[in-house]
Motif scaffolding. Structure first.
Motif, PDB file in Angstrom:
ATOM      1  N   ASN A  70       0.850  -1.190   0.000  1.00  0.00           N
ATOM      2  CA  ASN A  70       0.000   0.000   0.000  1.00  0.00           C
ATOM      3  C   ASN A  70       0.888   1.243   0.000  1.00  0.00           C
ATOM      4  OD1 ASN A  70       0.989   0.087   2.609  1.00  0.00           O
ATOM      5  ND2 ASN A  70      -0.967  -0.371   3.585  1.00  0.00           N
ATOM      6  N   ASP A 108      -1.872  -3.709  -2.832  1.00  0.00           N
ATOM      7  CA  ASP A 108      -3.050  -3.744  -1.975  1.00  0.00           C
ATOM      8  C   ASP A 108      -4.270  -3.429  -2.838  1.00  0.00           C
ATOM      9  OD1 ASP A 108      -5.100  -3.314  -0.154  1.00  0.00           O
ATOM     10  OD2 ASP A 108      -3.773  -2.402   1.344  1.00  0.00           O
ATOM     11  N   GLU A 111      -7.023  -1.112  -1.381  1.00  0.00           N
ATOM     12  CA  GLU A 111      -6.683   0.296  -1.477  1.00  0.00           C
ATOM     13  C   GLU A 111      -6.829   0.770  -2.919  1.00  0.00           C
ATOM     14  OE1 GLU A 111      -3.095   2.661   0.504  1.00  0.00           O
ATOM     15  OE2 GLU A 111      -2.473   1.754  -1.411  1.00  0.00           O
TER      16      GLU A 111
END
Length: 301
Positions: A70, A108, A111
């Motif tokens: 992320n 991620d 995200e």
């Protein structure tokens, strides 16, 4: 020897980049301030303290959610790369995971799901840039692949000079099954490593390989049949440690840059790299140690 226009252009570009490429070869910036401001939560960077392992540092990914990359993890990775690039006490860098079943699951996606198209483009650009900085570290790097290394996780491992897989390793690029493609350098580094045809097969099918299969096609350099690849990585690092640090740095530049050039340009690059070691104290130490029939003590000077 034919000196083509392409050769001349390639060499000219290299010569313009030479001050940047060799900026860390003989002069090291102080990394103290970088260490002081480095307070990561999703990874750690540790110098091994034992005498036999002095010079080895370990970068450990420790994001509980499968080491998914992320924004925060990417920022911490960039900071760790900066420290490794300027701390002359780090001679070899190992990259591993603190998680038992996962090396790195890639980006991620949760995200990514809430990002706008512009944010996605900016994030992938940053991801590609940080990975390139990792690949261009002047010190030898070794990825210890234990567990799943997928998508961006495998792209990160491809940035290392060596890859060692544990017995439970699984590697692959699932991007085409998600409607995208490897975007942090995977399509380029993979094809250069195992060839275009095999790279296409792995990416087009989104196939996952175990450690033995990955080793068979040259995707990993070593694999262990039982347990983690960490001990094998330490063994390799210990073989590298006694060698002259500056020699290692310029050798890495010569190889990594040279494979992208035609032979004539590569030979000229080698000449430029060799010129960097001629005035070093380590070169004289190597010659003196040979004459005196003793092991050299290299200081990176």
């Amino acid at each position: 020897i034919r000196y083509t226009k392409k050769c001349a252009t390639t060499l000219s570009m290299f010569l313009r980049l030479t001050p940047q490429l060799f900026s860390g070869v003989r002069a090291f910036s102080s990394s103290g301030s970088l260490w002081k401001s480095f307070n990561p939560t999703l990874l750690s960077l540790e110098r091994l303290s034992s005498a036999e392992h002095s010079g080895i540092s370990v970068l450990t990914l420790n994001h509980p959610k499968a080491n998914a990359i992320n924004r925060q993890l990417l920022t911490e990775l960039r900071d760790a790369v900066q420290i490794a690039n300027f701390d002359r006490s780090i001679r070899v860098l190992l990259l591993r995971s603190a998680l038992q079943r996962t090396f790195c699951a890639g980006s991620d996606l949760k995200e990514r799901l809430v990002m706008s198209e512009l944010e996605v483009e900016a994030h992938v650009h940053r991801l590609r840039s940080v990975f390139t900085e990792f690949q261009q570290l002047s010190i030898p790097t070794i990825a210890v692949i234990d567990g799943n290394s997928l998508g961006g996780g495998l792209e990160l491992a491809l940035c290392c000079d060596f890859r060692i897989a544990g017995s439970n390793a699984k590697v692959g690029f699932p991007e085409t099954s998600l409607g995208i493609l490897p975007g942090a350098g995977g399509s380029q580094r993979l094809s250069r490593l195992i060839g275009a045809t095999r790279a296409k097969e792995l990416i087009f099918t989104a196939r996952r390989l175990d450690a033995k299969a990955a080793h068979k096609i040259g995707l990993v350099d070593y694999y262990v049949e039982d347990g983690s690849g960490y001990d094998r990585a330490i063994e390799l690092a210990c073989e590298i440690l006694p060698q002259a640090p500056i020699s290692l740095k310029v050798s890495k530049i010569a190889i990594d840059r040279g494979v992208e050039m035609d032979l004539d340009s590569g030979l000229n690059l080698e000449k430029q790299c060799y010129a960097q070691v001629i005035p070093t104290k380590d070169r004289m130490e190597g010659l003196n140690a040979f004459a005196e029939k003793r092991k050299p003590i290299f200081k990176g000077e």
